[in-house]
Design a protein around this motif. Structure first.
Motif, mmCIF file in Angstrom:
data_model
loop_
_atom_site.group_PDB
_atom_site.id
_atom_site.type_symbol
_atom_site.label_atom_id
_atom_site.label_comp_id
_atom_site.label_asym_id
_atom_site.label_seq_id
_atom_site.Cartn_x
_atom_site.Cartn_y
_atom_site.Cartn_z
ATOM 1 N N ASP A 397 0.875 -1.027 -0.074
ATOM 2 C CA ASP A 397 -0.095 0.086 -0.081
ATOM 3 C C ASP A 397 1.133 1.230 0.016
ATOM 4 O O ASP A 397 0.531 2.246 -0.530
ATOM 5 N N ARG A 400 2.109 1.655 -3.507
ATOM 6 C CA ARG A 400 0.779 2.104 -4.360
ATOM 7 C C ARG A 400 0.536 3.469 -4.177
ATOM 8 O O ARG A 400 0.578 4.360 -5.100
ATOM 9 N N GLN A 401 0.503 3.870 -2.889
ATOM 10 C CA GLN A 401 0.032 5.170 -2.695
ATOM 11 C C GLN A 401 1.284 6.351 -3.238
ATOM 12 O O GLN A 401 0.692 7.252 -3.656
ATOM 13 N N GLU A 402 2.423 6.109 -2.973
ATOM 14 C CA GLU A 402 3.577 7.028 -3.201
ATOM 15 C C GLU A 402 3.688 6.914 -5.052
ATOM 16 O O GLU A 402 3.681 7.991 -5.355
ATOM 17 N N LEU A 405 0.620 9.140 -6.020
ATOM 18 C CA LEU A 405 1.003 10.527 -5.749
ATOM 19 C C LEU A 405 1.741 11.153 -6.763
ATOM 20 O O LEU A 405 2.017 12.070 -7.005
ATOM 21 N N LEU B 231 -5.678 5.229 -7.974
ATOM 22 C CA LEU B 231 -5.683 4.133 -7.731
ATOM 23 C C LEU B 231 -6.643 3.225 -8.368
ATOM 24 O O LEU B 231 -7.643 3.897 -8.732
ATOM 25 N N LYS B 236 -9.754 0.298 -4.553
ATOM 26 C CA LYS B 236 -10.351 1.256 -3.713
ATOM 27 C C LYS B 236 -11.446 0.648 -2.881
ATOM 28 O O LYS B 236 -11.775 0.750 -1.710
ATOM 29 N N GLU B 239 -9.818 -1.585 -0.186
ATOM 30 C CA GLU B 239 -9.380 -0.783 0.911
ATOM 31 C C GLU B 239 -10.451 -0.574 2.042
ATOM 32 O O GLU B 239 -10.280 -0.783 3.067
#
Lengths: 629, 526
Positions: A397, A400-402, A405, B231, B236, B239
């Motif tokens: 995660d 994925r987030q980085e 972003l 994403l 999502k 999550e």
């Protein structure tokens, strides 16, 4: 789950009541059936339009373990008992008037052990069929063949007009050329060998031929004058076929396992015994088995077992008395009484129609169904635990987030792919030690489990031609690698991969993505000749045919040293630095994709790719408080 | 130029209040009025710029005029083909007649070909011997005259018939033109100073923001699109569901083994070896590697025995046991295979084995109330991961999808607990009305299908499966008899498709998904 089509008007008549579709749907729901379709509207429309129409049908889905519900007879019987309009019948074996000595006999030849070893049979006397009950009888056999019989492989059934035959019978196995008879719906006799050819192209029977084809002997049932009854599991004889006028029915069942054999003969006999002059009676047959022993078939004896009201209550959350539980079970067609000696104990007789009952928990479930799942109190388990995410999920995660972003789009290609996509298209050779291969895919798209995320990303780019450039996509997911050290001979590995597609290849762009991920994971960048750094990552030029020559690099990671023990700390600094470099592990690669790879995936623009494993960066999850520590 | 033209329009309007016909304007820098098409285009540019500031309004008038083709222009300059042929010939009796070949040489192929016929027809020339001669001493070249008129006025006084003839001869072409009538707009002023569109750093330093006029902002238009990453919508939703589990105190199970053995995927769960789910039509088996290493022998024996001969209070399936079937490797058809393995680890202490690290990870924080000291620790576990089915693919089925799975293990759990728990779980997913249908599942008893009322479809739809794991599965693992385990599962794709109104699963999962679709998928809040 099997679906049974029943005649709507007949079912209402049997239930003694007419239901609206919604009411019947509700009844089915409570009992654990599912009303799939009510054809009434369709039929009415056809009649209105002046078209030929059948009688309205209800299509009902049946739980796969309830063979006793595969026909209207069984469904109506079960629902009448559930609705307390009837009591569960006791199915009875009735001997011929002259008693045991007059029992019909069938002898099993030891040869049958080579092909289809097990045999059972039953007789229904003084049956009266109507066209619809006759059709139901045929349909039940087909349902049993398809379900428990696994397309006749494990069990098959033949039914005969007993009055056309001369007992005693013989169940034998003979070479196919020595078998000759007129099969059902034909007018000339054929050898079994010929039949195998004749039925080859038969849409219905063709699919069963493989069951016996390669056996040196085929199973065959004769009467005393060598009249063939049937050649299981393929076809009955024309001679003994049942008709609307048949009064006495001989049912033969052959199988490869005893439990299923017994279930099938019992279901066919009990379901249709309701059409006998004395309903629910079945005449048994003496079967002389291959070992010379004798068995009276069928065995309809009820299985005696017990259940505890306290167990039912403890599992369901109810507080019922034993008599209350007993009543609930009777509604599910289980014969139940409270034990005279133990007020918590129920004495049960499980009828031959309910082979789905294995354990006290099955009885408990029946009580809960009769009570109504939706009538149970709303409680909440008191179990107190502390939540904890998985280390690998947290790690992926973060990446994925980085990456999102950083302006990249996450995609989700399939895990299965073709062999070409995973190897040849990437200019890689399959060394036979990497990828897990699928034996029975329905399409060539699914030959292997991917060992790299790159093909899925490239396919996604191929399918998104109309997306404005640059295309920047990534995926963080599992690949599977062969691993002979493990019980399952394979392991998943979590990878992170990204592909950049634009008018220029942009090695530095995916390189930047690597740097960014590492920065966020606090892995320092070290020089690729720096042997002194304790931990970090670096990239080093390498050659890999997936990449353009001179534009490819391998990614190395040097994990932090484990705490030095006493001995190790005494070793000199020089040796220590050497040890650092020795820990370097290859974790992935990046580069400009080779133009031939792009061509294989029909991509017209240059691309750069990055892929590495996340496994070394997994952090051990904190052990939060436990009762032990 | 543009500004001076705008100024001219404004000044003219100021003086005359209306400009009836923009063809009468003289564009600054030019000597004659703007009669030409090009001039009107230039004027239109100025008008539109003024219109956008609401300084003027205008009406458009369409005209049609004619212009010469290059051939037409040549005729204006050099005379028509027939006139040129006539001019080239000697007068009758004066000099030797020209042969057609000589004529061609003199006036060119094209002129000779076209001009000869017309000159004959007009009676201008005649034959003498093998050659041609003039018949008339002077001629009137009407074509040249007509074209001259068109060149200066754009039309012909003689009328449409003649124009049509010239068009046919490709000497002229028709051209659409425009001219405009201009009136004052709501913001009319004679000043053409442009309003500012944005506040700039220069205005701040110079202070001109105080005196500048600003263009009206169009609040109806969308803002500038952002460029950021995105994403995937399915993940999502993953999550969000993962958060529900974590909020409810569940620990995430490791599910990192797509490859399972028949033993762990089916046998350990008490799925009979002849169950249709194990068919080649439904399950992907592996050709390489083919066979799993044997599981722990004692456990294997307990499992095979309960299948083949019964035990733990069960009659068992009483069907022949196949070791080959059990050791076949396959792609897991459900994550319950992973759950089974975790439950086996959870029961390690009950079997008297040393606690394996994973087990400690899952049972942490759990409290066991009043049970005997048999090593059991309650656990609440979940996973969301990929499973594989050898299905024929269609709009709602793929060969791989994500399964959401929850497991609760504790002493004396009840069916009422399971139902109560399901109600809370689905409520957290925004599903208020649920009901439970008895169902068959080989490894749970009771088994319940979960139906939710779908307000848009106005009917009940199946949303998941649940049940209590069978004693034939739990007791061979070593769990004490009073330990009961709830399990439930649902697909991740289904709620996601409902959430995003997707009908075709291939537009959600796989390489055919549109990247733009991912970029534009809204956030998920159940």
């Amino acid at each position: 789950m099997p679906t049974v089509s029943v005649d709507k008007a007949d079912l209402w008549e049997r239930l003694g009541q007419e239901y609206t579709t919604d009411e019947f749907d509700q009844l089915c729901f409570e009992y654990g059936l599912e009303l799939d379709e009510d054809t009434t509207a369709e039929v009415e429309a056809a009649i209105k339009a002046g078209l030929p129409a059948e009688r309205p049908q209800l299509k009902i889905e049946i739980p796969a373990n309830r063979y006793d519900l595969l026909c209207i007879e069984g469904i109506a019987r079960a629902l009448r008992i559930f609705l307390q309009k009837a009591e569960a019948p006791h199915y009875k074996l009735v001997y011929p008037p002259g008693g045991e000595s007059e029992l019909l006999t069938i002898t099993c030849d030891p040869e049958v052990k080579k092909v289809r070893p097990l045999f059972a049979c039953a007789i229904l006397r003084n049956v009266k069929f109507t066209p619809r009950s006759y059709a139901s009888f045929i349909d039940l056999q087909d349902k049993l063949h398809q379900n428990i019989g696994r397309r006749r492989q494990l069990v098959s059934i033949g039914t005969h007009d007993l009055d056309t035959l001369k007992p005693p019978f013989r169940y034998e196995a003979r070479p196919p050329k020595d078998i000759k008879f007129i099969p059902l719906n034909k007018d000339t006799a054929h050898t079994a060998e010929e039949l195998m050819t004749i039925y080859e192209s038969d849409k219905h029977l063709g699919k069963y031929l493989h069951i016996i084809r390669d056996s040196p002997v085929y199973p065959i049932i004769y009467d005393s004058v060598d009249q063939v009854l049937s050649m299981p599991p393929i076809i009955n004889s024309e001679h003994s076929k049942i008709t609307l006028n048949t009064r006495n029915i001989f049912i033969d069942v052959t199988a490869t396992d005893q439990t299923k054999l017994d279930i099938v003969v019992n279901i066919v006999a009990t379901m249709f015994s309701e059409y006998c002059d004395v309903p629910y009676t079945i005449e048994p047959v003496r079967v002389i088995l291959t070992d010379g022993s004798t068995r009276i078939s069928p065995d309809l004896s009820e299985r005696h077992t017990t259940a505890r009201a306290s167990y039912v209550n403890s599992c369901t959350g109810l507080s019922l008395t034993a008599p209350e539980v007993s009543t609930l079970l009777q509604r599910m067609a289980l014969h139940s009484t409270v034990s005279p000696s133990n007020p918590d104990q129920l004495l049960l007789e499980i009828p031959a129609t309910r082979p789905d009952i294995f354990h006290e928990c099955d009885i408990m479930e029946d009580a809960a169904i009769a009570y109504g799942f939706n009538n149970l109190p709303h409680t909440f388990p008191a179990t107190s635990t502390v939540a904890q995410p998985l280390a690998i999920s947290k790690l992926s995660d973060i990446v994925r987030q980085e990456w999102a972003l950083a302006g990249w789009v996450e995609v989700l290609p399939l895990i299965l792919c073709s062999h070409e996509e995973n190897f040849e298209f990437l200019n890689h050779v399959d060394d036979g030690k990497t990828a897990v291969k699928i034996a029975n895919p329905k399409t060539l798209e699914f030959q292997v489990v991917r060992t790299t995320l790159i093909p899925g990303l490239l396919k996604t780019i191929r399918e998104n031609r109309s997306h404005p450039l640059p295309i920047k996509i990534f995926e963080t997911s599992d690949v599977v690698l062969k691993d002979t050290s493990r019980e399952r001979q394979a392991r998943n590995e979590r990878h992170a991969a990204a592909v950049w597609c634009n008018k220029t290849a942009g090695f530095e762009v995916v390189h930047g993505m690597l740097n960014r991920a590492m920065k966020m994971l606090e892995i320092p960048l070290i020089g690729n000749t720096d042997e002194k750094a304790e931990t970090g990552y670096f990239i080093k030029e390498s050659s890999d045919p997936i990449y353009f020559p001179g534009r490819a690099a391998t990614i190395y990671y040097r994990p932090a040293p484990t705490k030095a023990s006493g001995t190790l700390s005494t070793i000199g600094q020089d040796i220590k630095t050497v040890l650092h470099a020795h820990r370097d592990v290859e974790i992935g690669s990046l580069g400009i994709l080779h133009p031939s790879v792009l061509a294989n995936f029909e991509i017209g623009y240059p691309c750069s790719a990055l892929e590495f494993t996340l496994e070394p960066f997994k952090k051990k999850m904190q052990k939060i408080w436990t009762n032990d520590e | 130029m543009a500004e001076s033209l705008q100024q001219l329009v404004l000044d003219t309007l100021d003086a005359q209040s209306t400009i009836q016909d923009t063809r009468l304007l003289t564009i600054p820098g030019q000597s004659a009025p703007a009669a030409s098409h090009e001039d009107q285009i230039t004027i239109l540019g100025a008008l539109n710029s003024l219109l956008s500031r609401d300084m003027i309004v205008y009406e458009t008038h369409e005209t049609s005029s004619h212009a010469l083709t290059s051939e037409g222009s040549q005729i204006v300059n050099e005379g028509s083909h027939e006139a040129r042929v006539w001019a080239a010939l000697p007068a009758k009796g004066e000099g030797s007649p020209l042969t057609p070949v000589q004529l061609k040489k003199q006036v060119g192929d094209e002129t000779a070909k076209v001009g000869q016929g017309r000159a004959f027809k007009n009676g201008w020339i005649g034959k003498e011997g093998d050659g041609l001669v003039k018949l008339l001493p002077t001629i009137q070249d009407a074509t040249q005259n007509d074209l001259q008129e068109i060149a200066s006025t754009g039309t012909l006084a003689a009328g449409e018939k003649l124009l049509a003839d010239l068009r046919k001869r490709k000497l002229i072409v028709q051209r659409k033109g425009q001219w405009f009538t201009v009136r004052k707009g709501s913001n009319f002023s004679t000043s053409t100073a442009k309003p500012e569109t944005d506040l700039t750093v220069d205005m701040l330093t110079s202070g001109t923001w105080k005196t500048s006029t600003f263009k009206k902002y169009n609040f109806d238009a969308e803002g500038a699109p952002t460029d950021g990453g995105a994403l995937h919508p399915l993940l999502k939703v993953r999550e969000e569901i993962r958060n529900i589990f974590l909020e409810m105190g569940f620990a995430e199970m490791p599910t990192s083994s797509f490859v399972e053995s028949g033993f762990w995927c089916f046998d350990a769960l008490f799925v009979p070896q002849q169950h249709p789910a194990r068919d080649l039509q439904d399950t992907f088996y592996l050709s390489d590697p083919k066979e799993a290493l044997p599981p722990e022998p004692e456990y294997y024996k307990r499992v095979s025995t309960v299948h083949e001969h019964g035990g733990f209070g069960s009659t068992g399936y009483r069907a022949p046991w196949s070791h080959e079937e059990s050791s076949k490797l396959l792609l897991r058809t459900h994550t319950t295979a992973s759950s089974a393995h975790m439950l086996y680890k959870l029961a390690a202490k009950c079997r008297g084995e040393k606690v394996d690290s994973d087990e400690a990870e899952f049972a942490h924080g759990s409290s066991t109330v009043g049970g005997p000291d048999d090593g059991f620790k309650p656990a609440k576990l979940f996973s969301i991961d990929r499973v594989f089915r050898n299905e024929t693919m269609d709009a709602t089925h793929l060969a791989e999808f994500h399964q959401v799975e929850g497991v609760v293990a504790d002493r004396n759990l009840t069916l009422a607990d399971l139902i109560g728990f399901m109600r809370v779980f689905f409520k957290k997913m925004g599903i208020e009305r649920v009901r439970f249908k008895p169902a068959y599942n080989p490894y749970t008893e009771p088994s319940l299908e979960i139906f939710a009322f779908h307000p848009m479809l106005d009917r009940w739809v199946e949303v998941g499966n649940s049940g209590m794991f069978r004693p034939e599965m739990l007791e061979p693992m070593g769990f004490p008899k009073d330990v009961r385990v709830h399990g439930w599962g649902l697909s991740l794709e289904r709620p996601t498709m409902i959430r995003y109104g997707i009908n075709n699963i291939r537009t959600l999962v796989g390489h055919k998904v549109s990247i733009e679709g991912i970029e534009n998928s809204p956030a998920v809040m159940f």
